[in-house]
Scaffold this motif. Sequence first.
Motif, PDB file in Angstrom:
ATOM      1  N   UNK A 167      84.973  53.305  94.772  1.00  0.00           N
ATOM      2  CA  UNK A 167      84.243  54.182  95.678  1.00  0.00           C
ATOM      3  C   UNK A 167      82.999  53.486  96.230  1.00  0.00           C
ATOM      4  N   UNK A 168      82.329  52.706  95.379  1.00  0.00           N
ATOM      5  CA  UNK A 168      81.178  51.920  95.851  1.00  0.00           C
ATOM      6  C   UNK A 168      81.632  50.912  96.894  1.00  0.00           C
ATOM      7  N   UNK A 245      70.449  61.542  94.828  1.00  0.00           N
ATOM      8  CA  UNK A 245      71.531  62.509  94.581  1.00  0.00           C
ATOM      9  C   UNK A 245      72.219  62.289  93.242  1.00  0.00           C
ATOM     10  N   UNK A 246      72.237  61.029  92.799  1.00  0.00           N
ATOM     11  CA  UNK A 246      72.943  60.692  91.570  1.00  0.00           C
ATOM     12  C   UNK A 246      74.423  60.485  91.778  1.00  0.00           C
ATOM     13  N   UNK A 247      74.848  60.384  93.035  1.00  0.00           N
ATOM     14  CA  UNK A 247      76.256  60.160  93.350  1.00  0.00           C
ATOM     15  C   UNK A 247      76.367  59.641  94.787  1.00  0.00           C
ATOM     16  N   UNK A 248      77.567  59.156  95.130  1.00  0.00           N
ATOM     17  CA  UNK A 248      77.872  58.795  96.511  1.00  0.00           C
ATOM     18  C   UNK A 248      79.057  59.614  96.972  1.00  0.00           C
ATOM     19  N   UNK A 249      79.159  59.786  98.258  1.00  0.00           N
ATOM     20  CA  UNK A 249      80.288  60.521  98.828  1.00  0.00           C
ATOM     21  C   UNK A 249      81.259  59.511  99.416  1.00  0.00           C
ATOM     22  N   UNK A 250      82.490  59.555  98.940  1.00  0.00           N
ATOM     23  CA  UNK A 250      83.504  58.622  99.416  1.00  0.00           C
ATOM     24  C   UNK A 250      84.870  59.281  99.282  1.00  0.00           C
ATOM     25  N   UNK A 251      85.927  58.544  99.604  1.00  0.00           N
ATOM     26  CA  UNK A 251      87.287  59.079  99.490  1.00  0.00           C
ATOM     27  C   UNK A 251      87.979  58.502  98.265  1.00  0.00           C
ATOM     28  N   UNK A 252      88.829  59.322  97.629  1.00  0.00           N
ATOM     29  CA  UNK A 252      89.574  58.847  96.473  1.00  0.00           C
ATOM     30  C   UNK A 252      90.854  58.156  96.934  1.00  0.00           C
ATOM     31  N   UNK A 253      91.738  57.800  95.999  1.00  0.00           N
ATOM     32  CA  UNK A 253      92.957  57.063  96.325  1.00  0.00           C
ATOM     33  C   UNK A 253      93.932  57.888  97.175  1.00  0.00           C
TER      34      UNK A 253
END
Length: 311
Positions: A167-168, A245-253
Amino acid sequence: MAFTILVVDDELLLREMLKDIFTIAGYNVITAEDGKEGLEMIEKHLPDFVILDGSMPVMDGFETLAQIRKNPKFINLPVMMFTALSGESEQIKGLNLGADDYITKPFKTPILLTKVKNILDRKKKSMDVNPLTSLPGNLSIQENVEKRVAAKTHFSLLYVDLDNFKSFNDKYGFYNGDEIIKFTAELLQKTVKKYGAISDFIGHIGGDDFVIITETNNSIILAENIIKDFDKEILKFYNEEDLKNGFIVSTDRNNNVQKFPIMTISIGIITTDVAHLVHFAEISKRASELKKLAKKNNKSSYVFERRKYSR
C-alpha cells in the motif's frame, strides 16, 4: 548442474587435453578451432566460461574477445586468455580488452583449475546478489543453511517481512518503495553488526522479505532491536498528513479503497535447538509460518517457535 566451458584453440592436441582435464574435473566441455567458430559456439550453446587462445588463424583470440565484449548478452561472460610464456604485452592487451584472467603456456593443471573455479564461484555469487540491496539471494541463503546443518551447528533463522509495504508502494511510488527496502537492509546490517556475531548472515529473499541466520542466543536480541529501530525510523518516510491520521488511503489487491496503517515489521524465528530441523525446505517453511503468525498481531512483533513475543 555442471558449468559448461568452451575451449577455443587451433591446436587439436591442446583442445583435446583441455577437454579431458575439464571433463575429469566435472565440467561440460565444448570446443572450437578458431575465433569465428568460437563466436558461433557462444551464440549457440551459451557457455558459462571461455578459454581463448591468443594466437589463432581466421580470427585470433584478441579480436574474438573484442567481439564478445561488444555483445551486451556476453559482457559478463568469463573469459580466460592463453598467452605465450614471454608474452607480457599479450597479457596486458587481453586484460585491457576485458579478459577476466590469463594463463601462460605451458600451464600447470592445478593452477588452471583453481583459476577457473575461482572465477566461476565469483560469477555464481554475483548473479545471486540483489541489485537493490547488494545482499545475497536465495541460492546463498540455502547454501548457508545447508552448510550449518551439515556441520551440526546450532543456529536461528529470522524471517523478516514488512507489513503494509504494498500500500505504501502504491501511494508513494516505486522510488520511495525502493528507499524503504534499502533502509530495511541497512537496518538489518547495522543491527547484526552491533548485536550479532561475525558468522551471522543476512540475505534478501526478494521484495520486502529478508533472512538473518545467527547464533541461537542472539536471535531475540536482534529481533527486539530491529523492531525498536524500525518503528522509530519508518516514520520519516511518511508525509505529515498520513502520520497525523495514522494511516494511508490506498487500494487493496482487489482494487478496493482502504485505510492501511503505518508500516510495521514482522519476524518469525526458527531455531534448530528446539525444532531439530535438518532440511532447508522445512526450516524455511516453518520460519515463514511463524512470520505469518507475527503479522496477526497488527504491530511490529516477532514469534519465536510456538511462543509469541511482541512489543
